[in-house]
Design a protein around this motif. Structure first.
Motif, mmCIF file in Angstrom:
data_model
loop_
_atom_site.group_PDB
_atom_site.id
_atom_site.type_symbol
_atom_site.label_atom_id
_atom_site.label_comp_id
_atom_site.label_asym_id
_atom_site.label_seq_id
_atom_site.Cartn_x
_atom_site.Cartn_y
_atom_site.Cartn_z
ATOM 1 N N GLU A 32 42.819 40.663 36.886
ATOM 2 C CA GLU A 32 43.212 41.825 37.388
ATOM 3 C C GLU A 32 41.789 41.767 38.872
ATOM 4 O O GLU A 32 42.382 43.699 39.028
ATOM 5 N N GLY A 33 41.078 40.817 38.809
ATOM 6 C CA GLY A 33 40.269 41.834 39.553
ATOM 7 C C GLY A 33 38.292 41.424 39.321
ATOM 8 O O GLY A 33 38.232 41.094 38.174
ATOM 9 N N GLU A 35 34.262 43.108 41.064
ATOM 10 C CA GLU A 35 34.138 43.922 42.594
ATOM 11 C C GLU A 35 34.324 44.184 43.484
ATOM 12 O O GLU A 35 34.038 44.757 44.178
ATOM 13 N N ASP A 38 40.228 42.116 43.791
ATOM 14 C CA ASP A 38 41.613 43.095 43.459
ATOM 15 C C ASP A 38 42.771 42.086 43.464
ATOM 16 O O ASP A 38 42.455 40.724 43.269
ATOM 17 N N SER A 39 43.464 42.327 41.967
ATOM 18 C CA SER A 39 44.563 41.215 41.746
ATOM 19 C C SER A 39 44.952 40.975 42.797
ATOM 20 O O SER A 39 45.425 39.979 42.815
ATOM 21 N N LYS A 40 45.832 41.404 43.746
ATOM 22 C CA LYS A 40 46.458 41.193 44.876
ATOM 23 C C LYS A 40 45.870 40.346 45.704
ATOM 24 O O LYS A 40 45.973 39.118 46.282
#
Length: 76
Positions: A32-33, A35, A38-40
């Motif tokens: 999910e990511g 700091e 992010d996941s994208k």
């Protein structure tokens, strides 16, 4: 090229009785990511290497995986 990191004994069977689904939730959170990404961004970065990343939980363990094309594997 495939990279696999497996944690034997950390799967669904090891979930605490008061926390069913813990291993699955943890596996889902691992992609999910961070700091910084992010996941994208993680997915897009992996795709730029011709591969992907992910995590999953089975009854017996927790597995993290990544893959990339051989020509870009050293950069992954």
């Amino acid at each position: 090229v495939d990279y696999v990191l497996a944690f034997k004994g950390a799967g669904l069977a090891a979930d605490p009785a008061d926390m069913p689904g813990f291993a699955s939730t943890l596996a889902g959170m691992l992609s999910e990511g961070t700091e910084k990404l992010d996941s994208k961004a993680i997915a897009e970065t992996a795709q730029s290497y011709g591969g992907g990343v992910g995590a999953g939980a089975s009854n017996d363990g927790l597995t993290l995986y990544a893959n990339a094309t051989a020509s870009r594997a050293g950069e992954m």
